[in-house]
Design a protein around this motif. Structure first.
Motif, short mmCIF file in Angstrom:
data_model
loop_
_atom_site.label_atom_id
_atom_site.label_comp_id
_atom_site.label_asym_id
_atom_site.label_seq_id
_atom_site.Cartn_x
_atom_site.Cartn_y
_atom_site.Cartn_z
N GLY A 1 47.59 17.66 38.89
CA GLY A 1 46.30 18.46 39.23
C GLY A 1 46.23 19.92 38.63
N GLU A 2 47.14 20.03 37.58
CA GLU A 2 47.15 21.40 36.88
C GLU A 2 45.80 21.82 36.30
OE1 GLU A 2 51.57 19.23 36.05
OE2 GLU A 2 49.28 18.90 35.97
N ILE A 3 45.62 23.17 35.92
CA ILE A 3 44.49 23.42 35.05
C ILE A 3 44.55 22.86 33.88
CG2 ILE A 3 43.38 25.30 33.73
CD1 ILE A 3 44.13 27.04 36.44
N LEU A 4 43.76 22.30 33.20
CA LEU A 4 43.56 21.62 31.92
C LEU A 4 42.96 22.87 30.97
CD1 LEU A 4 44.67 19.53 30.20
CD2 LEU A 4 42.40 18.45 30.38
N LEU A 5 43.84 23.37 29.78
CA LEU A 5 43.37 24.20 28.62
C LEU A 5 43.33 23.70 27.41
CD1 LEU A 5 43.10 27.31 28.30
CD2 LEU A 5 45.25 27.09 27.39
N SER A 6 41.82 23.05 27.16
CA SER A 6 41.57 22.73 25.97
C SER A 6 41.52 23.83 24.71
CB SER A 6 40.42 22.05 25.90
OG SER A 6 39.94 21.50 24.45
N LEU A 7 42.20 23.90 23.66
CA LEU A 7 42.06 24.69 22.38
C LEU A 7 41.03 24.39 21.45
CD1 LEU A 7 45.92 25.48 22.41
CD2 LEU A 7 44.18 26.88 23.24
N ALA A 8 40.34 23.31 21.72
CA ALA A 8 39.23 22.66 20.58
C ALA A 8 38.31 23.92 20.12
CB ALA A 8 38.41 21.63 21.30
N ARG A 9 37.92 24.81 20.96
CA ARG A 9 36.75 25.79 20.53
C ARG A 9 37.59 27.09 19.70
NH1 ARG A 9 33.84 28.22 25.08
NH2 ARG A 9 32.25 28.62 23.52
N LEU A 10 38.98 26.81 19.58
CA LEU A 10 39.69 27.99 18.64
C LEU A 10 39.98 27.20 17.33
CD1 LEU A 10 40.67 29.01 21.65
CD2 LEU A 10 42.39 30.12 20.09
N ASN A 11 38.60 27.26 16.74
CA ASN A 11 38.36 26.28 15.64
C ASN A 11 38.05 27.02 14.16
OD1 ASN A 11 35.79 26.97 16.26
ND2 ASN A 11 35.37 24.96 16.80
N ARG A 12 38.26 28.26 14.20
CA ARG A 12 38.20 29.08 12.96
C ARG A 12 39.33 28.85 11.78
NH1 ARG A 12 37.21 34.62 12.93
NH2 ARG A 12 39.18 34.76 14.62
N VAL A 13 38.75 28.85 10.84
CA VAL A 13 39.77 29.15 9.56
C VAL A 13 39.45 30.58 9.30
CG1 VAL A 13 40.09 28.54 7.28
CG2 VAL A 13 39.19 26.81 8.50
N ARG A 14 40.39 31.14 9.51
CA ARG A 14 40.16 32.52 9.52
C ARG A 14 40.55 33.37 8.07
NH1 ARG A 14 44.41 34.85 14.54
NH2 ARG A 14 43.20 33.83 16.00
N HIS A 15 41.53 32.46 7.27
CA HIS A 15 41.58 33.01 5.81
C HIS A 15 42.18 32.15 5.06
CE1 HIS A 15 42.15 36.19 2.59
NE2 HIS A 15 43.31 35.84 2.62
N VAL A 16 41.87 31.97 3.66
CA VAL A 16 42.40 30.80 2.82
C VAL A 16 42.83 32.02 1.60
CG1 VAL A 16 42.21 29.04 1.56
CG2 VAL A 16 40.97 29.13 3.55
#
Length: 467
Positions: free
Chosen positions: A84-99
């Motif tokens: 029953g822990e909180i679930l933390l999805s990182l799917a929205r941290l989806n930027r390519v910051r720099h190439v």
């Protein structure tokens, strides 16, 4: 969790960053093989590192456990909230910051899929060599957290070798920015390595600086029948020497695995006329004027004369190369469609793999008459997926012996100087198993790290190591 805590967490996650809807949460609670299923009252979906930091600060203050999740492609239960822990999805941290094509780096956030990284690299004519069957859905955060391997480890190394820096949020909400991306930095402990392979138990990776490479201009792919696993090792040495170390993948496949693929995966066919007990899928990549195709053909011809292979097919087009790779990459799916299976992700010293296969297959088949061995994997780097399909019509009785079969296999792996987890991680599946095989000092150091970085045990508790 009381209403006030939930409200604070939802506010910290920002607009559209939280859900209590059971239907939205449900897909995050079951892993790919349906072996593990969890429950959680709250799904958080932050879109920035700062939001992740705010969430962890609140959880740490309230001593509320939280389970991070990437693409939910893990196979050892590390991404599932069991209590029953909180679930933390990182799917929205989806930027390519720099190439940066000149520095051969790309900086991406944790929720970018592996395929997304490939495309970012391709946009500047570069290669990111990590390659997995789940690359369309697995995320870089998950790849780092499990130190993912894949098919190109032989040439480029695993995930740990491809990372120049990370950004990680600590349990108390502090952001540790290690994204300088330097290839040389000899100023003390290499802190980024603490978070690679830790499965979110020491901190949550929110971004990473990854190494890029020149795109190979030559790619030669071959499928060869071999008389034995021992012959495969001899062949690998021959091909590496002939190509100057340009073999990027060397995959071992059993006939039993190939038969499952041909039976269950549409539009697949046997590349060779005669059947063999063992096969290897070989790929060499390179650039420049050196003719890799001619070199590999000549080396395979010499191997044929030496009896190291009995037949071979060399792909003549990209379509044929992709078809050969589909045979290998579909093995897990084919075994799933066949029915119940017990799988082992192990690594061994290369020279001991042939003997291990003989000993371990005999041990399991003696314990379970009618069991069907389906070993395959990344022979070039010593990683085998040492799998067994249930005897026909005995799925449930076979799965009931999961712990017994694991013990048989893992004890033999340990005897041969190997590891019971090569690339899938520990999660909850192997948390108690590693206690049997790691030294007390190793476990003490792991627990000390956990207590130091996460004193309230809020980060993915119960995974990797118990404290």
């Amino acid at each position: 969790m009381n209403a006030d805590l939930i409200a604070r967490l939802k506010q910290a996650a920002g607009p559209h960053g939280a859900s209590e809807d059971p239907h939205e949460i449900a897909p995050h609670l079951e892993e790919w093989r349906s072996k593990y299923q969890g429950h959680s009252p709250l799904l958080l979906k932050p879109a920035t590192t700062q939001q992740v930091a705010a969430i962890l600060a609140i959880c740490n203050e309230a001593k509320t456990p939280i389970v991070p999740q990437g693409g939910n492609t893990g196979l050892v239960g590390g991404q599932i909230p069991f209590n029953g822990e909180i679930l933390l999805s990182l799917a929205r941290l989806n930027r390519v910051r720099h190439v940066d094509a000149e520095a051969n780096t790309v900086t991406v956030e944790a929720g970018v899929t592996l395929d997304g990284v490939h495309k970012a690299a391709a946009s500047v004519n570069r290669l990111f060599p990590l390659s997995l069957a789940s690359e369309g859905s697995c995320t870089i955060g998950g790849n780092l957290s499990t130190n993912a391997g894949g098919v190109n480890v032989l040439r480029y190394g695993n995930t740990r070798d491809l990372v120049l820096g990370v950004e990680a949020v600590l349990a108390d909400g502090r952001v540790l920015d290690l994204t300088r991306g330097l290839r040389k930095d000899n100023t003390g402990y290499d802190l980024k390595q603490l978070f690679i392979g830790a499965e979110g138990t020491l901190g949550i990776v929110t971004a990473a600086v990854l190494k890029l490479f020149p795109v190979p201009t030559q790619r030669t792919t071959a499928f060869a029948a071999i008389p034995s696993a021992r012959a495969a090792l001899t062949l690998l040495a021959r091909l590496n020497e002939a190509s100057g170390g340009l073999i990027s993948a060397f995959e071992l496949m059993s006939r039993s695995g190939l038969d499952l693929v041909l039976a269950h995966i549409p539009q697949t066919r046997d590349p060779l006329a005669a059947k063999s007990d063992w096969y290897v899928l070989v790929e060499a990549t390179g650039s420049g004027t050196f003719n890799l195709d001619e070199t590999l053909r000549a080396a395979l011809s010499e191997a044929m004369e030496a009896g190291e292979i009995t037949d071979a097919a060399i792909a003549e087009s990209d379509a044929q190369k992709n078809a050969l790779w589909r045979l290998r990459e579909s093995m897990s799916e084919a075994q799933k469609r066949e029915g119940a299976s017990i799988k082992h992700d192990i690594s061994l010293p290369l020279a001991r793999i042939p003997e291990f296969l003989d000993v371990a297959i005999a041990a399991v088949t003696n314990a379970v008459p009618g069991v069907r061995p389906v070993p395959f994997g990344h022979l070039g780097d010593g990683n085998l997926h040492f799998n067994f399909s249930a005897p026909k019509g005995e799925d449930e009785p076979f799965l009931a012996r999961w712990s017994e079969i694991n013990r048989i296999v893992h004890d033999i792996v340990n005897t041969f100087g190997g590891s019971i987890s090569a690339e899938h991680g520990v999660g909850v599946m192997k948390r108690d198993e590693i206690v049997r095989y790691k030294s007390p000092i190793e476990l003490d150091v792991m627990r000390d790290l956990k207590r130091t970085l996460d004193p309230n045990n809020i980060l993915n508790p119960g995974k990797v190591v118990s404290i």
